[in-house]
Design a protein around this motif. Structure first.
Motif, PDB file in Angstrom:
ATOM      1  N   LYS A   5       0.818  -1.210   0.000  1.00 25.73           N
ATOM      2  CA  LYS A   5       0.000   0.000   0.000  1.00 25.73           C
ATOM      3  C   LYS A   5       0.857   1.267   0.000  1.00 25.73           C
ATOM      4  CE  LYS A   5      -3.887  -2.062   2.467  1.00 25.73           C
ATOM      5  NZ  LYS A   5      -4.705  -2.007   3.684  1.00 25.73           N
ATOM      6  N   GLY A   6       2.176   1.095  -0.054  1.00 27.77           N
ATOM      7  CA  GLY A   6       3.064   2.243  -0.102  1.00 27.77           C
ATOM      8  C   GLY A   6       3.261   2.951   1.225  1.00 27.77           C
ATOM      9  N   VAL A   7       2.952   2.298   2.328  1.00 29.71           N
ATOM     10  CA  VAL A   7       3.117   2.914   3.647  1.00 29.71           C
ATOM     11  C   VAL A   7       4.044   2.061   4.516  1.00 29.71           C
ATOM     12  CG1 VAL A   7       0.864   4.063   3.631  1.00 29.71           C
ATOM     13  CG2 VAL A   7       1.064   1.789   4.616  1.00 29.71           C
ATOM     14  N   ASN A   8       4.829   2.758   5.324  1.00 25.96           N
ATOM     15  CA  ASN A   8       5.630   2.073   6.333  1.00 25.96           C
ATOM     16  C   ASN A   8       4.766   1.966   7.576  1.00 25.96           C
ATOM     17  OD1 ASN A   8       7.746   2.086   4.552  1.00 25.96           O
ATOM     18  ND2 ASN A   8       8.762   3.841   5.473  1.00 25.96           N
ATOM     19  N   ARG A   9       4.692   0.769   8.137  1.00 29.16           N
ATOM     20  CA  ARG A   9       3.753   0.529   9.227  1.00 29.16           C
ATOM     21  C   ARG A   9       4.434  -0.136  10.416  1.00 29.16           C
ATOM     22  NH1 ARG A   9      -2.062  -2.528   8.540  1.00 29.16           N
ATOM     23  NH2 ARG A   9      -2.864  -2.013  10.581  1.00 29.16           N
ATOM     24  N   CYS A  10       4.003   0.273  11.593  1.00 34.14           N
ATOM     25  CA  CYS A  10       4.402  -0.412  12.823  1.00 34.14           C
ATOM     26  C   CYS A  10       3.161  -1.058  13.413  1.00 34.14           C
ATOM     27  CB  CYS A  10       5.002   0.566  13.835  1.00 34.14           C
ATOM     28  SG  CYS A  10       5.359  -0.238  15.424  1.00 34.14           S
ATOM     29  N   ASN A  11       3.174  -2.363  13.475  1.00 31.72           N
ATOM     30  CA  ASN A  11       2.121  -3.122  14.149  1.00 31.72           C
ATOM     31  C   ASN A  11       2.626  -3.451  15.544  1.00 31.72           C
ATOM     32  OD1 ASN A  11      -0.053  -3.577  12.236  1.00 31.72           O
ATOM     33  ND2 ASN A  11       1.445  -4.744  11.073  1.00 31.72           N
ATOM     34  N   GLU A  12       1.925  -2.958  16.556  1.00 31.23           N
ATOM     35  CA  GLU A  12       2.255  -3.281  17.934  1.00 31.23           C
ATOM     36  C   GLU A  12       1.168  -4.215  18.459  1.00 31.23           C
ATOM     37  OE1 GLU A  12       3.379  -0.936  21.992  1.00 31.23           O
ATOM     38  OE2 GLU A  12       1.605  -0.215  20.918  1.00 31.23           O
ATOM     39  N   ILE A  13       1.577  -5.387  18.932  1.00 31.41           N
ATOM     40  CA  ILE A  13       0.636  -6.347  19.489  1.00 31.41           C
ATOM     41  C   ILE A  13       1.021  -6.581  20.938  1.00 31.41           C
ATOM     42  CG2 ILE A  13      -0.498  -8.570  19.219  1.00 31.41           C
ATOM     43  CD1 ILE A  13       1.667  -7.591  16.414  1.00 31.41           C
ATOM     44  N   VAL A  14       0.095  -6.269  21.833  1.00 32.97           N
ATOM     45  CA  VAL A  14       0.337  -6.396  23.264  1.00 32.97           C
ATOM     46  C   VAL A  14      -0.425  -7.615  23.756  1.00 32.97           C
ATOM     47  CG1 VAL A  14       0.236  -5.242  25.498  1.00 32.97           C
ATOM     48  CG2 VAL A  14       0.527  -3.879  23.412  1.00 32.97           C
ATOM     49  N   TYR A  15       0.300  -8.516  24.408  1.00 31.62           N
ATOM     50  CA  TYR A  15      -0.271  -9.788  24.852  1.00 31.62           C
ATOM     51  C   TYR A  15      -0.444  -9.812  26.365  1.00 31.62           C
ATOM     52  CZ  TYR A  15       0.739 -11.466  20.204  1.00 31.62           C
ATOM     53  OH  TYR A  15       0.756 -11.620  18.848  1.00 31.62           O
ATOM     54  N   TYR A  16      -1.592 -10.331  26.766  1.00 34.92           N
ATOM     55  CA  TYR A  16      -1.929 -10.500  28.175  1.00 34.92           C
ATOM     56  C   TYR A  16      -2.310 -11.956  28.413  1.00 34.92           C
ATOM     57  CZ  TYR A  16      -2.373  -5.398  28.173  1.00 34.92           C
ATOM     58  OH  TYR A  16      -2.141  -4.060  28.055  1.00 34.92           O
ATOM     59  N   VAL A  17      -2.288 -12.351  29.682  1.00 29.19           N
ATOM     60  CA  VAL A  17      -2.669 -13.711  30.068  1.00 29.19           C
ATOM     61  C   VAL A  17      -3.840 -13.632  31.038  1.00 29.19           C
ATOM     62  CG1 VAL A  17      -1.911 -15.816  31.256  1.00 29.19           C
ATOM     63  CG2 VAL A  17      -0.325 -14.582  29.760  1.00 29.19           C
ATOM     64  N   LEU A  18      -4.806 -14.507  30.819  1.00 29.71           N
ATOM     65  CA  LEU A  18      -5.946 -14.651  31.709  1.00 29.71           C
ATOM     66  C   LEU A  18      -5.999 -16.114  32.130  1.00 29.71           C
ATOM     67  CD1 LEU A  18      -8.487 -13.353  32.970  1.00 29.71           C
ATOM     68  CD2 LEU A  18      -9.712 -13.940  30.871  1.00 29.71           C
ATOM     69  N   ASN A  19      -5.488 -16.406  33.325  1.00 28.19           N
ATOM     70  CA  ASN A  19      -5.479 -17.772  33.847  1.00 28.19           C
ATOM     71  C   ASN A  19      -6.688 -17.957  34.750  1.00 28.19           C
ATOM     72  OD1 ASN A  19      -3.112 -19.117  32.831  1.00 28.19           O
ATOM     73  ND2 ASN A  19      -1.892 -17.729  34.065  1.00 28.19           N
ATOM     74  N   GLU A  20      -7.823 -18.137  34.149  1.00 26.47           N
ATOM     75  CA  GLU A  20      -9.070 -18.265  34.896  1.00 26.47           C
ATOM     76  C   GLU A  20      -9.999 -19.218  34.165  1.00 26.47           C
ATOM     77  OE1 GLU A  20     -10.117 -16.713  37.770  1.00 26.47           O
ATOM     78  OE2 GLU A  20      -8.236 -15.614  38.020  1.00 26.47           O
ATOM     79  N   ASN A  21     -10.971 -19.721  34.887  1.00 20.64           N
ATOM     80  CA  ASN A  21     -12.027 -20.515  34.262  1.00 20.64           C
ATOM     81  C   ASN A  21     -13.241 -19.624  34.065  1.00 20.64           C
ATOM     82  OD1 ASN A  21     -10.796 -23.098  34.118  1.00 20.64           O
ATOM     83  ND2 ASN A  21     -10.938 -23.194  36.332  1.00 20.64           N
ATOM     84  N   TYR A  22     -13.607 -19.421  32.839  1.00 24.55           N
ATOM     85  CA  TYR A  22     -14.775 -18.634  32.502  1.00 24.55           C
ATOM     86  C   TYR A  22     -15.653 -19.458  31.586  1.00 24.55           C
ATOM     87  CZ  TYR A  22     -12.722 -14.331  34.296  1.00 24.55           C
ATOM     88  OH  TYR A  22     -12.182 -13.360  35.105  1.00 24.55           O
ATOM     89  N   ASP A  23     -16.940 -19.268  31.741  1.00 22.29           N
ATOM     90  CA  ASP A  23     -17.878 -19.877  30.807  1.00 22.29           C
ATOM     91  C   ASP A  23     -18.018 -18.940  29.621  1.00 22.29           C
ATOM     92  OD1 ASP A  23     -18.424 -22.119  32.397  1.00 22.29           O
ATOM     93  OD2 ASP A  23     -19.918 -20.997  33.552  1.00 22.29           O
ATOM     94  N   ILE A  24     -17.857 -19.492  28.447  1.00 23.15           N
ATOM     95  CA  ILE A  24     -18.031 -18.718  27.230  1.00 23.15           C
ATOM     96  C   ILE A  24     -19.526 -18.482  27.054  1.00 23.15           C
ATOM     97  CG2 ILE A  24     -17.662 -18.684  24.733  1.00 23.15           C
ATOM     98  CD1 ILE A  24     -15.094 -18.680  26.506  1.00 23.15           C
ATOM     99  N   ASP A  25     -19.909 -17.251  26.817  1.00 22.16           N
ATOM    100  CA  ASP A  25     -21.312 -16.893  26.648  1.00 22.16           C
ATOM    101  C   ASP A  25     -21.453 -16.102  25.352  1.00 22.16           C
ATOM    102  OD1 ASP A  25     -23.935 -16.143  26.774  1.00 22.16           O
ATOM    103  OD2 ASP A  25     -23.733 -14.912  28.579  1.00 22.16           O
ATOM    104  N   LEU A  26     -21.617 -16.828  24.258  1.00 24.15           N
ATOM    105  CA  LEU A  26     -21.655 -16.168  22.960  1.00 24.15           C
ATOM    106  C   LEU A  26     -22.919 -15.337  22.762  1.00 24.15           C
ATOM    107  CD1 LEU A  26     -20.010 -18.826  20.624  1.00 24.15           C
ATOM    108  CD2 LEU A  26     -18.984 -16.852  21.762  1.00 24.15           C
TER     109      LEU A  26
END
Length: 174
Positions: free
Chosen positions: A93-114
């Motif tokens: 696309k002709g652009v210089n890009r910085c993708n920053e991806i920040v990762y977190y951890v969730l060590n828990e039991n959760y019920d998925i509720d879609l």
């Protein structure tokens, strides 16, 4: 604070036209399973782009609720790492890009509720679904999935790097 810089095009000290920040979570339950998104025949960690003036924490909570239906608090998460990927001529696309991806951890039991989730039209079109996968086999599954196309290979390599850091930090082994 673990940070990985990817700068294969040597543009980090040049003009960056776009900066995009995404937040993602490794959600691990007490069965030693990780929750992954499966959409457009690709796996990813739950999460996404920040919207407007959101902080990383606000974006994380919103994205996790939108994709999993889980309502959490930022105190439930631990910071894991950040990856900054500098790319010249991003997606031609002709652009210089910085993708920053920040990762977190969730060590828990959760019920998925879609019923509480809010999928975008893009996600609906891609048959968005969530899968719990054992940490013992997740890397094998990701590697098998990386053969779909070159962009999938980049995402999977990044995910493997993040999983390695998670296992090192939390003393988890295969």
């Amino acid at each position: 604070m673990k940070e990985i810089i990817i700068d294969n095009d040597s543009i980090r000290n040049r003009k960056i036209d776009e900066e995009v920040t995404r937040v993602k979570a490794l959600i691990i339950n007490d069965k030693n399973e990780i929750l992954l998104v499966h959409c457009y025949n690709e796996y990813q960690f739950p999460g996404g782009h920040l919207e407007g003036d959101e902080t990383k924490e606000e974006g994380l909570l919103r994205e996790i609720k939108e994709e999993t239906g889980i309502e959490t608090k930022i105190e439930d998460y631990s910071y894991l790492m950040t990856i900054k990927d500098y790319t010249k001529n991003y997606r031609e696309k002709g652009v210089n890009r910085c993708n920053e991806i920040v990762y977190y951890v969730l060590n828990e039991n959760y019920d998925i509720d879609l019923t509480n989730a809010h999928f975008s039209e893009y996600e609906k079109k891609g048959n968005f679904k969530l899968e719990w996968i054992s940490l013992d086999i997740v890397e094998e599954i990701l590697i098998k999935n990386s053969n779909t196309h070159s962009f999938a290979k980049l995402i999977i390599n990044e995910m493997l790097c993040v999983l390695k850091e998670y296992k090192k930090m939390y003393k988890r082994t295969d």
